[in-house]
Design a protein around this motif. Structure first.
Motif, PDB file in Angstrom:
ATOM      1  N   LYS A  59       0.828  -1.185   0.000  1.00  0.00           N
ATOM      2  CA  LYS A  59       0.000   0.000   0.000  1.00  0.00           C
ATOM      3  C   LYS A  59       0.873   1.250   0.000  1.00  0.00           C
ATOM      4  O   LYS A  59       2.023   1.239   0.406  1.00  0.00           O
ATOM      5  CB  LYS A  59      -0.930  -0.002   1.209  1.00  0.00           C
ATOM      6  N   ALA A  63      -1.757   5.595   2.490  1.00  0.00           N
ATOM      7  CA  ALA A  63      -2.719   4.599   2.963  1.00  0.00           C
ATOM      8  C   ALA A  63      -2.429   4.146   4.385  1.00  0.00           C
ATOM      9  O   ALA A  63      -3.291   3.523   5.027  1.00  0.00           O
ATOM     10  CB  ALA A  63      -2.730   3.398   2.027  1.00  0.00           C
ATOM     11  N   ARG A  64      -1.259   4.459   4.915  1.00  0.00           N
ATOM     12  CA  ARG A  64      -0.921   4.064   6.290  1.00  0.00           C
ATOM     13  C   ARG A  64      -1.731   4.855   7.326  1.00  0.00           C
ATOM     14  O   ARG A  64      -1.725   4.510   8.497  1.00  0.00           O
ATOM     15  CB  ARG A  64       0.581   4.203   6.531  1.00  0.00           C
ATOM     16  N   PHE A  65      -2.421   5.886   6.865  1.00  0.00           N
ATOM     17  CA  PHE A  65      -3.355   6.591   7.756  1.00  0.00           C
ATOM     18  C   PHE A  65      -4.669   5.828   7.908  1.00  0.00           C
ATOM     19  O   PHE A  65      -5.423   6.087   8.845  1.00  0.00           O
ATOM     20  CB  PHE A  65      -3.657   7.987   7.215  1.00  0.00           C
ATOM     21  N   ASP A  66      -4.956   4.929   7.010  1.00  0.00           N
ATOM     22  CA  ASP A  66      -6.265   4.280   6.971  1.00  0.00           C
ATOM     23  C   ASP A  66      -6.313   2.955   7.719  1.00  0.00           C
ATOM     24  O   ASP A  66      -7.373   2.334   7.807  1.00  0.00           O
ATOM     25  CB  ASP A  66      -6.671   4.037   5.512  1.00  0.00           C
ATOM     26  N   ASN A  67      -5.193   2.516   8.242  1.00  0.00           N
ATOM     27  CA  ASN A  67      -5.111   1.199   8.874  1.00  0.00           C
ATOM     28  C   ASN A  67      -4.433   1.337  10.228  1.00  0.00           C
ATOM     29  O   ASN A  67      -3.317   1.856  10.315  1.00  0.00           O
ATOM     30  CB  ASN A  67      -4.317   0.248   7.970  1.00  0.00           C
ATOM     31  N   ASP A  68      -5.086   0.894  11.281  1.00  0.00           N
ATOM     32  CA  ASP A  68      -4.494   0.978  12.620  1.00  0.00           C
ATOM     33  C   ASP A  68      -3.569  -0.186  12.926  1.00  0.00           C
ATOM     34  O   ASP A  68      -2.912  -0.193  13.964  1.00  0.00           O
ATOM     35  CB  ASP A  68      -5.595   1.052  13.682  1.00  0.00           C
ATOM     36  N   ARG A 275       0.842  11.265  11.296  1.00  0.00           N
ATOM     37  CA  ARG A 275       0.624  10.118  12.180  1.00  0.00           C
ATOM     38  C   ARG A 275       1.968   9.716  12.763  1.00  0.00           C
ATOM     39  O   ARG A 275       2.943   9.527  12.023  1.00  0.00           O
ATOM     40  CB  ARG A 275      -0.012   8.950  11.428  1.00  0.00           C
ATOM     41  N   ASP A 300      -2.568  10.821  15.876  1.00  0.00           N
ATOM     42  CA  ASP A 300      -2.901  11.511  14.634  1.00  0.00           C
ATOM     43  C   ASP A 300      -3.051  13.011  14.909  1.00  0.00           C
ATOM     44  O   ASP A 300      -3.736  13.413  15.859  1.00  0.00           O
ATOM     45  CB  ASP A 300      -4.182  10.963  14.023  1.00  0.00           C
TER      46      ASP A 300
END
Length: 307
Positions: A59, A63-68, A275, A300
């Motif tokens: 990814k 996209a690393r903002f969209d997955n915890d 993040r 965040d």
């Protein structure tokens, strides 16, 4: 860090000076400081081995903002840079900016015990997370500077480190920040390849006004251009925290990832999100193998840049 090349440094500093922590990972620093297990800095990347590459993630950086559930990126290997390696930002970042940074959310994706100090004490983790959440929606103002170089726009780490640490501590706590030469980023190589004595390097050494110091190395970095006015990048920093008094116990090592997305609104305004992902370290944390290279804390932030 943020950031705060480190922001982990802020947490350590706040713990040392009994100020209110803003970062869940402060629990790890606080527990260590209370037991006196911090010592003088005399370290190198050889003394603290870089972790082996994590499993590949296809990814994008944004996209690393969209997955915890994220894992620490593999180390960067850039022999082609020959001593001038750095994270280079888009050309429109070159300026000194007034910045307002606001925490919008903080989480412990693996559970609070992973924030509970070197021994994973759940009570400490709960206290740390609760303290961090009291800082949500509280803006912090400071300045950041990005400098054009022969190879691209680089962060002025000397100026920015002091700005971030002092701002988040709420007072002047930094005595001095200086660059340190390492193989991938050093002054002789920069000068030999046509750079200047003012060009930023990767590694910094920060001395605080109290008996504490921090050395921060860049372990991994990367970037991607999303559009003409949007850019994403990340940097994994390894920070070594120590007291500079006569304490002889081992220093505390932390790994953190800073992930940015910058969007240019116009030539005088940029909006960004940041993040900060905190990871455990094999030298400091008993739960390191349980974490399996996954982030144990996520903070965040929103940022407004103006000039």
């Amino acid at each position: 860090m943020v950031l705060v090349r480190v922001f982990q440094a802020i947490s350590f500093l706040l713990a040392c000076y009994s100020a209110t922590p803003f970062n869940p990972l402060v629990g790890r620093r606080k527990a260590f400081v209370k037991t006196g297990q911090v010592a003088i800095v005399s370290a190198s990347t050889a003394a603290f081995p870089i972790p082996p590459p994590a499993s590949a993630e296809t990814k994008s950086i944004a996209a690393r903002f969209d997955n915890d559930s994220i894992t620490i990126p593999p180390p960067s290997y850039s022999p082609e840079f020959n001593g001038i390696d750095n994270l280079y930002f888009p050309s429109w970042m070159a300026a000194e900016w007034s910045v307002v940074q606001t925490l919008v959310n903080t989480e412990a994706p693996l559970g609070v015990k992973f924030l509970g100090g070197p021994n994973g004490v759940e009570k400490i983790g709960i206290e740390s997370l609760n303290e961090a959440r009291t800082q949500i929606d509280k803006p912090v103002s400071f300045k950041l500077r990005y400098i054009p170089t022969k190879w691209g726009v680089a962060e002025d780490r000397l100026f920015n480190t002091r700005q971030r640490l002092d701002a988040f501590a709420g007072r002047s706590v930094v005595a001095n920040v200086q660059y340190a030469d390492v193989g991938g980023s050093n002054r002789p190589a920069v000068l030999a390849m046509g750079g200047t004595s003012e060009d930023p390097l990767q590694t910094t050494l920060t001395y605080f006004k109290g008996p504490a110091a921090q050395k921060t190395f860049v372990v991994s970095h990367g970037s991607e251009t999303l559009s003409d006015n949007s850019w994403a990048g990340y940097e994994v920093d390894r920070s070594i925290f120590a007291l500079t008094n006569e304490n002889t116990a081992p220093p505390l090592t932390t790994d953190s990832e800073l992930i940015w997305v910058f969007t240019r609104i116009n030539e005088n305004s940029i909006r960004a999100k940041l993040r900060i992902a905190g990871y455990l370290n094999a030298q400091s944390d008993t739960l390191y193998f349980d974490a399996r290279k996954r982030a144990v804390s996520l903070q965040d932030y929103s940022l407004e840049f103006t000039r």
